[in-house]
Structure formats: C-alpha cells, structure tokens
Design a protein around this motif. Structure first.
Motif, PDB file in Angstrom:
ATOM      1  N   GLN A 136      -9.773 -11.747 -50.313  1.00  0.00           N
ATOM      2  CA  GLN A 136      -9.566 -12.668 -49.200  1.00  0.00           C
ATOM      3  C   GLN A 136      -8.190 -12.406 -48.605  1.00  0.00           C
ATOM      4  N   GLY A 137      -8.175 -12.162 -47.323  1.00  0.00           N
ATOM      5  CA  GLY A 137      -6.909 -11.856 -46.667  1.00  0.00           C
ATOM      6  C   GLY A 137      -6.784 -12.553 -45.328  1.00  0.00           C
ATOM      7  N   VAL A 138      -5.576 -12.572 -44.808  1.00  0.00           N
ATOM      8  CA  VAL A 138      -5.312 -13.124 -43.476  1.00  0.00           C
ATOM      9  C   VAL A 138      -4.528 -12.099 -42.677  1.00  0.00           C
ATOM     10  N   MET A 139      -4.795 -12.059 -41.383  1.00  0.00           N
ATOM     11  CA  MET A 139      -4.072 -11.140 -40.503  1.00  0.00           C
ATOM     12  C   MET A 139      -2.840 -11.835 -39.950  1.00  0.00           C
ATOM     13  N   LYS A 140      -1.885 -11.047 -39.560  1.00  0.00           N
ATOM     14  CA  LYS A 140      -0.602 -11.573 -39.089  1.00  0.00           C
ATOM     15  C   LYS A 140      -0.801 -12.483 -37.880  1.00  0.00           C
ATOM     16  N   PHE A 141      -0.194 -13.680 -37.941  1.00  0.00           N
ATOM     17  CA  PHE A 141      -0.232 -14.684 -36.877  1.00  0.00           C
ATOM     18  C   PHE A 141      -1.639 -15.209 -36.593  1.00  0.00           C
ATOM     19  N   ARG A 142      -2.543 -15.062 -37.545  1.00  0.00           N
ATOM     20  CA  ARG A 142      -3.884 -15.632 -37.390  1.00  0.00           C
ATOM     21  C   ARG A 142      -4.150 -16.603 -38.535  1.00  0.00           C
ATOM     22  N   ARG A 143      -5.026 -17.608 -38.290  1.00  0.00           N
ATOM     23  CA  ARG A 143      -5.239 -18.665 -39.258  1.00  0.00           C
ATOM     24  C   ARG A 143      -6.622 -18.597 -39.922  1.00  0.00           C
ATOM     25  N   ASP A 144      -7.401 -17.583 -39.574  1.00  0.00           N
ATOM     26  CA  ASP A 144      -8.705 -17.468 -40.220  1.00  0.00           C
ATOM     27  C   ASP A 144      -8.619 -16.476 -41.375  1.00  0.00           C
ATOM     28  N   ILE A 145      -9.535 -16.637 -42.325  1.00  0.00           N
ATOM     29  CA  ILE A 145      -9.556 -15.793 -43.527  1.00  0.00           C
ATOM     30  C   ILE A 145     -10.609 -14.714 -43.356  1.00  0.00           C
ATOM     31  N   VAL A 146     -10.239 -13.480 -43.666  1.00  0.00           N
ATOM     32  CA  VAL A 146     -11.188 -12.371 -43.621  1.00  0.00           C
ATOM     33  C   VAL A 146     -11.517 -11.959 -45.049  1.00  0.00           C
ATOM     34  N   HIS A 147     -12.756 -11.511 -45.252  1.00  0.00           N
ATOM     35  CA  HIS A 147     -13.217 -11.114 -46.583  1.00  0.00           C
ATOM     36  C   HIS A 147     -13.460  -9.606 -46.565  1.00  0.00           C
TER      37      HIS A 147
ATOM     38  N   TYR B 152       8.211  -6.794 -45.269  1.00  0.00           N
ATOM     39  CA  TYR B 152       7.658  -7.801 -44.366  1.00  0.00           C
ATOM     40  C   TYR B 152       8.093  -9.195 -44.797  1.00  0.00           C
ATOM     41  N   ASP B 153       8.247 -10.061 -43.827  1.00  0.00           N
ATOM     42  CA  ASP B 153       8.508 -11.467 -44.088  1.00  0.00           C
ATOM     43  C   ASP B 153       7.161 -12.147 -44.310  1.00  0.00           C
ATOM     44  N   ILE B 154       6.884 -12.501 -45.574  1.00  0.00           N
ATOM     45  CA  ILE B 154       5.561 -13.017 -45.912  1.00  0.00           C
ATOM     46  C   ILE B 154       5.312 -14.392 -45.318  1.00  0.00           C
ATOM     47  N   SER B 155       6.367 -15.065 -44.881  1.00  0.00           N
ATOM     48  CA  SER B 155       6.200 -16.409 -44.336  1.00  0.00           C
ATOM     49  C   SER B 155       5.467 -16.420 -43.004  1.00  0.00           C
ATOM     50  N   CYS B 156       5.365 -15.267 -42.352  1.00  0.00           N
ATOM     51  CA  CYS B 156       4.635 -15.215 -41.085  1.00  0.00           C
ATOM     52  C   CYS B 156       3.135 -15.107 -41.292  1.00  0.00           C
ATOM     53  N   PHE B 157       2.715 -15.012 -42.537  1.00  0.00           N
ATOM     54  CA  PHE B 157       1.298 -14.975 -42.862  1.00  0.00           C
ATOM     55  C   PHE B 157       0.844 -16.331 -43.398  1.00  0.00           C
ATOM     56  N   LEU B 158      -0.382 -16.666 -43.079  1.00  0.00           N
ATOM     57  CA  LEU B 158      -0.997 -17.837 -43.685  1.00  0.00           C
ATOM     58  C   LEU B 158      -1.169 -17.589 -45.188  1.00  0.00           C
ATOM     59  N   GLN B 159      -0.901 -18.587 -46.016  1.00  0.00           N
ATOM     60  CA  GLN B 159      -1.006 -18.434 -47.467  1.00  0.00           C
ATOM     61  C   GLN B 159      -2.008 -19.460 -48.008  1.00  0.00           C
ATOM     62  N   PRO B 160      -3.297 -19.158 -47.887  1.00  0.00           N
ATOM     63  CA  PRO B 160      -4.323 -20.122 -48.330  1.00  0.00           C
ATOM     64  C   PRO B 160      -4.378 -20.234 -49.842  1.00  0.00           C
ATOM     65  N   LEU B 161      -4.674 -21.428 -50.306  1.00  0.00           N
ATOM     66  CA  LEU B 161      -4.835 -21.694 -51.728  1.00  0.00           C
ATOM     67  C   LEU B 161      -6.214 -22.282 -51.982  1.00  0.00           C
TER      68      LEU B 161
END
Length: 635
Positions: A179-190, A206-215
């Motif tokens: 499960q991953g997220v693309m930069k500046f996007r809020r949807d999850i890709v599989h 890379y600054d990881i804070s610019c990525f969504l971090q879903p739990l």
C-alpha cells in the motif's frame, strides 16, 4: 542503484517502514491446507529469526529440530528433539530466542543466542491453515512453500482452475501487495510485488512529511496508551449499512479515545445446512432471549451438559439396543431425567466387569424408573424445555453453561436493525475477548462507538490537533456479523491455550454378541432410523473458499425444531412421546411444578409417529409380499 521490485520487497524489513520509492522503469499492468516441512536446513538461529516469522500468537511459534545435540549451561537439547521458537528479545544487549521443549508432558523453557550454529530443520506440522495465514506467517523470506490442500473436491470440471488429477500439492511463491501513496495525493494505491518495474530507495533524500502516512487499525492499536486520545482523518473506510459506517466515511475526522480488550459472545445461526451466519454479540445487547432445545448424540454429551441448577430432561430420537441385561435399551420417544455419571457392573463372558454408566430416571406414565445407560452409547436425544423465562444475555452467560440454544424473543430497540431478531434460532457458543478502539466523531466527542481492531478494513491519517477531555455517554456497540473464515480464526485463537475435552468412551468391540432378532423384532428397532434425520444433522464445518476445511462435527437443530413455537404460542401443553403411542399425563408431582410444560410441537410428534408406523407396516408386510412374489414366480 535500481533493483527489481520483487527482490526489494523480499529484502524489506517491515520495521523500517515507511519507505519512499522512485519508479525507474517498468510495465504498468497486471492481468487451503497443510504445510509441507522445508527440507532445506537453516545454518544458524540468526538465519531462522531473519527469515521466519516469530510472534506472540500460535502462528508465530515455528518448530525446528537440530541434527546434533545442543549443550547449554544446565540443559541439553537432544538430537531430533522438537524446539518451539516463542519470541525474540534482547537480554543485556544480546538478542536471544525464547524457546521450549516438551518432555514427558512437561514444558522446559530456555534461551538460544542468535550466534548458535548448526543444521536446523523445520518440523512436520499437522495444523490446518488458511492461505492468508500461510502467506502472512508460514512462507520464509527468499523461500517458497509447498502446501497440500486438505479439502480438494473429488470431482473435476471445466470451471475448476486446477488441473485434472490434481493431487492437492502446490508450491506457493508469495506476491506481496504494497500500500502506497503518491506525492501530494491523498488516495492509497495498491501495488503488487511482481510488477515488472525497477525502483530506487530515495528515503534519505526526501521529506517524508509531504506524503500521506496512513495507519491501519492494527497500527493505531500498537500505539502506547499515553498517546491516546488522538484525532484522525479517515482515508479508507469500511462498507456497510449500519449507522457506525456513516461515521467512518473517507474524509471524516474522528477522535480515537483509547484502546482496550472487550468481551463478546460468539453465536451461530441454528439451521440444518452448512450456510450458517455467525455473530459477535456485545454484553450491552438489550434484546431478550428464550431458550431453545439442544440436541445430544451420545450419553457422554448428556453428562457434559447436565447442571446442578436444573435437571436435564431429554427425549430419545434414536433407538439403542443394550448388549447387557444390566443396562437399559432405549426406544424412540423414551424420556429421561439425567442424574449423574457413575460406575456399574455388567456380566461379560461369565465375569463381572466395571464400566462407566450414566444414571437416569425414565419417565413412565405413572412413575419413574431408575435406569443405567452406557457412556459409550451412541444415540440421539433432544432437550425438553420447561423454562418460559425471557433472559438478558448476561443472565444466560451467568446461569448456564455454553454452548446454549436460544431465540430472540424481544429485539433490541436501541439499534436500528437487529439482525439477531430475524434468526430462527441461535447457538451461543463461547465467550471471547478481543481488541477494540473507542472512537467518536470529532464534532461530537461524547457520542462514542466501539470498533473491532482486526476485522475492520480501514485506514486513517493522524492529525496534529488537541482533544479536550469529555464525559462520554454510554458506549454504543454493534452486533458484528463475521465471515466463515473470521469465525474459525476467532475460535482458533480463543482456544489455542485450552486443552481439548476428553474423548467419549468407545463402545467395546469384544462385547458378547446377542442372538439374531426375528424380522418383526428387528423392524421395531430399525424404525427409528427412518426418522433420525428429523432431529440430528451432523455437518462438517466448512471454511470459506480461502480457508481450510476443519474436520470437526457440530450438532445443529433442524428447522422444524426451531420453528415449533411462535411468539404467541406459550400455552405450555404437556405432551409425552413414546415409540408408537402418545402417553397420558404423568404423576401429579411433576405436573405441579411452577413452570409450565412445553415438550415438543404436535406436528413434530405426528411426523415421528407417522414415519414409525409406516416403517413398521412396511417391515411387517414384507414377508407376505415376498411370499406372494415367490408364489407368482413358481406359477
């Protein structure tokens, strides 16, 4: 340096997540069982811990043996002795593995350093696993896994994806889903690990804070208690019609107040086929229940079910012909009050022999008769219910021993749709303990809900917002319907530390044979077999398509037993069954008890009597019919 995604996933340590990947090139499209012990040895304890999943549950306790003795300070592990790996921990700065061996039914614990070398082989494993369990726990890193399906169909057709004459063995090569997220996007890709692409690990640049971090809910539950409460935004929410799921829509902000363990009652629908529905009922359920009759296959089951608080009253649904004069022969319709287990003497080959028996009182038309049933007796009994009370769930669990059969008599008016009220009957199987999170809407923190951690497929993003302490109203809970696979997972994990109950005693194979019966006598004994299926249905519990068949038998009441009382039918007419007649009332002492009597529905009685009489008539007319046919042939 770019590497193949499959190799990267296999070498990835989950403890280092999240990682940031940059795709270099690739192709962007994509189109049950027992494990076989791995014959390739591991050369050190360190290699085992690196490649094999070791965790707190039974699935995370792999077993190995060494081809040589291992001498410790005060303990020697013998060559070929099974070693269970329980956990990995750090002691005085050194990583060690907590292990155990069993000798003479005694468990011995010890630790092995990761530096311990030797040839360690995987032990044979007789447990049954689902494919999901095997993928998550039983496929070592950089190795494949051979599995053998235990529930393969004996027939093959064109719709079967497996080859004809398939013997059940497969080699599983894992394909992981990331499960991953693309930069500046809020949807999850599989992303599947076998995609033909190359990637570079660029986390450090890379600054990881610019990525969504879903739990996931499991990730949230692993947080320390001091980190609660917390505010989160729902990224992926569950699907469902219940009011709770409206709160968990993507984009909604929720407050996660705390984590804890809560109790549930595991219940299954009573029905004659294998397509049962399963539920987890919270203790706060406000509906009321009425008792329903249980079924028992052996005298041993009667002994287990009996209680000191209430005398067990049953009706026989299957005949049993005793091989000893000292023991009672049972006919269909005989009624018994179960007393206690004891020992009794029988004459066998001219000698006295002591066996286990079940003492009962047979209910006759005018009296009671003390009888003894052998514990090995295989028969059929249905419980007679005298109790018309309506119980709360907590009362049932306190006063009766599970499993227990009930039906919802008054639905829970506090919930919008009470799925339990539509069930013709429920078997309350056992009490379990599970992990839950207490959540509420960020706009109304006092309105709190309880959500399961391991069965709710959703992900959230934690937000840097403070939460004011609130005094919440009573926690709202839901009756959770679970799948067949989840049902077996719940039962497996709940019972993993419990020893199985003792097997019922078997019928002696060397008992003195009785004289052959005449055809007319045998017809009386064989007749109950014609009506046996009116009551007893022993079906194998089948897992879902992704789960493994579990070969345990479960008794379930037939539909004509669970439908025999309507909501208004509480008159309590007393009716007694016998093998071929309906008896009159028994003595006044029994009739004057404070509870009214409701034995068996008249229609069920009529069905038994009708099938019994039909079978008896057919058997009695058989000799005459056969004689006529022989006479016709001679002419």
């Amino acid at each position: 340096m770019a590497s193949n995604l499959t190799k990267f996933i296999h070498s990835l340590d989950p403890r280092t997540l999240p990682r940031v990947l940059q795709i270099q090139s690739g192709i962007y499209f994509q189109g049950l069982c027992k494990i076989v012990a791995d014959k390739t040895p591991y050369l050190s304890i360190e290699e085992i811990t690196r490649k094999v999943s070791i965790g707190p549950t039974r699935l995370g306790h792999p077993c190995f043996y060494c081809n040589k003795d291992i001498k410790l300070a005060n303990f020697t592990i013998k060559q070929g002795e099974q070693i269970m790996f329980n956990s990995v921990e750090e002691v005085n700065g050194t990583l060690t593995v907590n292990c155990g061996v069993v000798r003479d039914n005694q468990s011995h614990s010890f630790t092995l350093p990761l530096s311990q070398e030797g040839e360690f082989y995987e032990c044979e494993d007789d447990h049954i696993y689902t494919l999901k369990e095997i993928v998550e726990w039983k496929i070592p890193k950089s190795r494949n896994r051979i599995v053998k399906f235990t529930n393969m169909l004996h027939t093959w057709d064109s719709s079967n994806p497996l080859p004809e004459n398939f013997d059940g063995c497969l080699i599983l090569a894992p394909i992981y889903e990331v499960q991953g997220v693309m930069k500046f996007r809020r949807d999850i890709v599989h992303i599947l690990s076998d995609l033909d692409i190359e990637v570079i690990d660029v986390t450090d640049s890379y600054d990881i804070s610019c990525f969504l971090q879903p739990l996931s809910m499991e990730d949230v539950f692993e947080r320390t208690s001091k980190e609660f409460p917390m505010v989160a935004e729902v990224i992926e929410g569950p699907t469902g019609r219940q009011q709770l799921y409206n709160l968990l829509c993507p984009g909604k902000e929720i407050v996660i107040h705390k984590k804890y363990q809560a109790k549930r009652i595991l219940a299954s629908e009573i029905r004659s086929d294998s397509h049962k529905r399963h539920f987890l009922i919270p203790a706060s359920y406000k509906g009321k229940f009425k008792r329903r009759p249980r079924e028992f296959l052996t005298a041993y089951d009667l002994e287990i079910a009996r209680s000191d608080k209430e005398q067990l009253h049953v009706v026989a649904t299957k005949a049993f012909d005793s091989p000893h004069a000292e023991l009672f022969s049972v006919s269909v319709g005989d009624q018994f009050l179960v007393q206690q287990r004891q020992t009794g003497e029988v004459i066998y080959q001219g000698r006295k022999k002591v066996i286990d028996v079940l003492a009962c009182e047979q209910i006759l038309s005018e009296a009671y008769k003390e009888v003894l049933l052998p514990m090995y007796m295989e028969g059929g009994f249905v419980e007679v219910i005298h109790d018309k009370r309506q119980y709360q769930l907590s009362e049932l669990c306190k006063e009766f021993r599970l499993p227990f059969n009930v039906k919802v008599s008054v639905r829970d008016l506090s919930i919008e749709e009470d799925v339990l009220a539509a069930m013709p009957g429920l078997q309350l199987e056992e009490e379990i303990t599970d992990s839950y999170l207490l959540i509420s809407s960020a706009g109304d923190p006092a309105d709190s809900w309880e959500i399961p951690v391991y069965r709710l497929n959703m992900s959230v993003q934690l937000l840097s917002k403070s939460v004011a302490e609130t005094v919440s109203s009573p926690t709202r809970t839901i009756v959770e319907e679970i799948s067949e696979e989840q049902y077996y997972m719940v039962r497996r994990f709940e019972n993993q530390a419990l020893h199985p109950p003792p097997r019922p005693p078997k019928k002696p194979t060397t008992l003195e044979s009785k004289p052959l019966l005449t055809l007319a006598e045998r017809s009386v004994l064989d007749a109950p077999h014609a009506v046996r299926n009116l009551y007893v249905d022993t079906t194998k519990k089948l897992c879902s398509d992704q789960a493994t068949a579990v070969s345990e038998l479960q008794v379930s009441c037939q539909n004509d037993l669970v439908h025999w009382e309507n909501e208004d039918d509480v008159t309590g007419t007393a009716t007694l069954l016998d093998s071929n007649v309906i008896k009159g009332p028994i003595n006044n002492m029994l009739l004057e008890e404070k509870y009214s009597y409701e034995y068996v529905d008249e229609n069920v009685i009529e069905n038994i009597r009708k099938k019994f009489q039909e079978s008896t008539v057919q058997n009695k007319t058989y000799p005459l019919k056969k004689k006529r046919e022989e006479t016709s042939k001679m002419e």
